[in-house]
Design a protein around this motif. Structure first.
Motif, mmCIF file in Angstrom:
data_model
loop_
_atom_site.group_PDB
_atom_site.id
_atom_site.type_symbol
_atom_site.label_atom_id
_atom_site.label_comp_id
_atom_site.label_asym_id
_atom_site.label_seq_id
_atom_site.Cartn_x
_atom_site.Cartn_y
_atom_site.Cartn_z
ATOM 1 N N MET A 28 0.810 -1.232 0.000
ATOM 2 C CA MET A 28 0.000 0.000 0.000
ATOM 3 C C MET A 28 0.835 1.270 0.000
ATOM 4 O O MET A 28 0.432 2.275 -0.577
ATOM 5 N N VAL A 29 1.977 1.245 0.692
ATOM 6 C CA VAL A 29 2.761 2.489 0.826
ATOM 7 C C VAL A 29 3.882 2.623 -0.212
ATOM 8 O O VAL A 29 4.665 3.559 -0.150
ATOM 9 N N THR A 38 -2.192 7.003 -5.542
ATOM 10 C CA THR A 38 -2.158 7.143 -4.087
ATOM 11 C C THR A 38 -3.545 7.509 -3.559
ATOM 12 O O THR A 38 -3.966 7.030 -2.517
ATOM 13 N N SER A 76 2.413 5.397 6.494
ATOM 14 C CA SER A 76 1.666 6.295 5.603
ATOM 15 C C SER A 76 1.735 7.745 6.068
ATOM 16 O O SER A 76 1.298 8.645 5.359
ATOM 17 N N VAL B 121 11.226 6.344 -0.940
ATOM 18 C CA VAL B 121 11.020 4.919 -0.663
ATOM 19 C C VAL B 121 9.572 4.557 -0.344
ATOM 20 O O VAL B 121 9.197 3.396 -0.441
ATOM 21 N N ALA B 122 8.760 5.509 0.057
ATOM 22 C CA ALA B 122 7.364 5.156 0.363
ATOM 23 C C ALA B 122 6.432 6.336 0.137
ATOM 24 O O ALA B 122 6.833 7.496 0.229
ATOM 25 N N ASP B 123 5.208 5.988 -0.169
ATOM 26 C CA ASP B 123 4.148 6.977 -0.364
ATOM 27 C C ASP B 123 3.182 6.851 0.809
ATOM 28 O O ASP B 123 3.382 6.017 1.681
ATOM 29 N N THR B 124 2.086 7.633 0.796
ATOM 30 C CA THR B 124 1.154 7.537 1.926
ATOM 31 C C THR B 124 0.064 6.493 1.699
ATOM 32 O O THR B 124 -0.444 5.927 2.657
ATOM 33 N N GLY B 125 -0.308 6.277 0.441
ATOM 34 C CA GLY B 125 -1.409 5.358 0.160
ATOM 35 C C GLY B 125 -2.737 5.902 0.658
ATOM 36 O O GLY B 125 -3.651 5.139 0.942
ATOM 37 N N SER B 131 2.655 13.128 1.996
ATOM 38 C CA SER B 131 4.049 13.125 2.428
ATOM 39 C C SER B 131 4.741 11.909 1.831
ATOM 40 O O SER B 131 4.100 11.066 1.204
ATOM 41 N N LEU B 133 8.465 9.164 2.325
ATOM 42 C CA LEU B 133 9.639 8.778 3.119
ATOM 43 C C LEU B 133 10.866 8.785 2.208
ATOM 44 O O LEU B 133 10.797 8.286 1.080
#
Lengths: 170, 282
Positions: A28-29, A38, A76, B121-125, B131, B133
């Protein structure tokens, strides 16, 4: 010898649902580099918690659901405790109805999940709006709910397959 | 029966704990922030590994896309090259003039340095939190509240910084406020995120002449974002609300730069000037 083998299988059984949820949090992230994905990311952990709570509630105890929710909130960047709260409520409702849901066919389960998803989305939208003290757009969360319902059969099939392989019927 | 009761008690306890965290965990409590960055730091290497298939597919699509558009792009680049050569001559003259005028006026400017280039490296989903990471932290010299940009423009600022990871709040997030100005007349405003792709311009003077296409730059006020970084341009004006399209595409970020901005310390400069004058007198 037999007892040892049973213990080993039980070990895999015990960790599989939790591990599958952690993997879904990581999915998911991820950064997908697709416009608006997203905003429309399905609630994959909701599908997982629902399914494990129906078919193997003992492998998805409240503490596991809490940890999954907290991890999702941290990765998240959302308010800490929000997803944990929603997932715990879903688990509580589903486990309460578990026996009734277990005896039903896939379509009934899908319909039940659809109702839970829309309630989950509505609660999510309401809490976030209260959190920001400003009404948020309902459009994207509606999209997320629709995508979640659409993804349900896929995750259902994968988890069914996993349950059969590892014989998870606790 | 006892097991069922235990289950209900633990569920109730965890629901109350979640509510408690939701209500009180957001008030910049150091222990909560520390817990967040520790977990993020632990998961960043795992996220980097799990992102490999996605990155590979994305790279393959990009490569195929480039191959398809190679011929047209080549023609376009040739024309652009001729145009840029002409503007380069004009620009170099402007730079010389600018330097000369700054010296004449004794203008002291801040120093902008790139601390690190980091991978996303990461999204919020989630549509409600904007934001990301990144895989750099205090070990790379990062601190809280540093500007983050890429080659196209401003992206956001660092909010939580761990040893090897940091969270970047996008300028589109509802909690983001960036002091900006119009490039054409220098009128100051605030760029406010609203969780949509197009943030708003707030505190616009009543008689300001806003047009679609107007370029927005950082103003440098607030000492966080260096001045004159490109933000984007005005895309829509509706019912007094001015929307901005960002120059950086937040959906296609791979690497970002973290900027350190040291503003010119005027008191130090003033002291240096006085010392110099004293020395001259002696």
């Amino acid at each position: 010898m037999i007892i040892e083998e049973k213990k080993r299988i039980y070990g895999i059984k015990a960790i599989l649902p939790f591990l599958s949820c952690i993997i879904l949090v990581l999915i998911m992230v991820q950064s997908y580099k697709i416009s608006n994905l997203t905003n429309l990311m399905p609630f994959l952990t909701l599908i997982a918690v629902y399914q494990w709570a129906v078919y193997a509630p003992r492998t998805m105890p409240p503490i596991a659901v809490f940890l999954i929710g907290i991890l999702q909130d941290i990765l998240s960047g959302g308010p800490l405790g929000m997803t944990a709260l929603f997932l715990l409520i879903v688990r509580f409702i589903v486990v309460g109805q578990g026996r009734k849901l277990l005896g039903q066919d896939f379509l009934f389960n899908w319909l039940m999940f659809l109702l839970i998803t829309f309630a989950y989305a509505l609660l999510n939208w309401l809490i976030v709006s209260l959190y920001y003290d400003e009404w948020q757009s309902f459009l994207f969360i509606l999209g997320q709910a629709i995508f979640t319902a659409a993804f349900f059969p896929i995750i259902f099939m994968i988890f069914n397959w996993l349950r059969e392989i590892f014989n998870v019927k606790v | 029966m006892v097991k069922k009761l235990n289950g209900k008690i633990s569920t109730a306890f965890l629901i109350i704990l979640s509510l408690f965290l939701l209500l009180f965990g957001q008030k910049n409590i150091k222990a909560v922030d520390q817990f967040r960055v520790s977990v993020e730091g632990f998961f960043v290497p795992i996220l980097e590994v799990t992102a490999f298939p996605i990155r590979s597919v994305d790279a393959a699509f990009e490569w195929a896309g480039r191959l398809v558009s190679a011929f047209n792009e080549n023609e376009h680049l040739r024309e652009e090259n001729i145009r840029l050569r002409k503007s380069m001559i004009v620009a170099s003259q402007v730079v010389i003039d600018n330097e000369r005028l700054k010296k004449l006026l004794n203008i002291r400017e801040g120093k902008v340095t790139i601390i690190a280039s980091s991978r996303i490296v990461a999204d919020t989903g989630s549509p409600f939190f904007k934001s990301t990471l990144i895989n750099s932290g205090t070990e790379d010299g990062l601190k809280k509240d540093q500007a983050v940009a890429n080659e196209y423009g401003v992206i956001g600022r660092t909010i939580n910084v761990g040893a090897s990871s940091a969270r970047v709040l996008f300028v589109t997030d509802i909690n983001s406020r960036v002091p900006v100005k119009f490039s054409k007349n220098g009128v100051n405003m605030i760029l406010a995120g609203d969780n949509s792709s197009y943030p708003l311009l707030n505190f616009l003077p009543d008689k300001s002449d806003v047009k679609v296409g107007d370029v927005i730059l950082t103003s440098g006020q607030g000492k966080l974002f260096p001045p004159d970084l490109l933000i984007g341009h005005v895309i829509k004006i509706m019912d007094g609300r001015v929307k901005v399209k960002l120059a950086a595409n937040l959906y296609r970020l791979n690497y970002v730069s973290i900027l350190n901005y040291e503003i010119a310390d005027l008191s130090v400069q003033h002291k240096q000037k006085i010392n110099l004058e004293k020395k001259k007198k002696h």
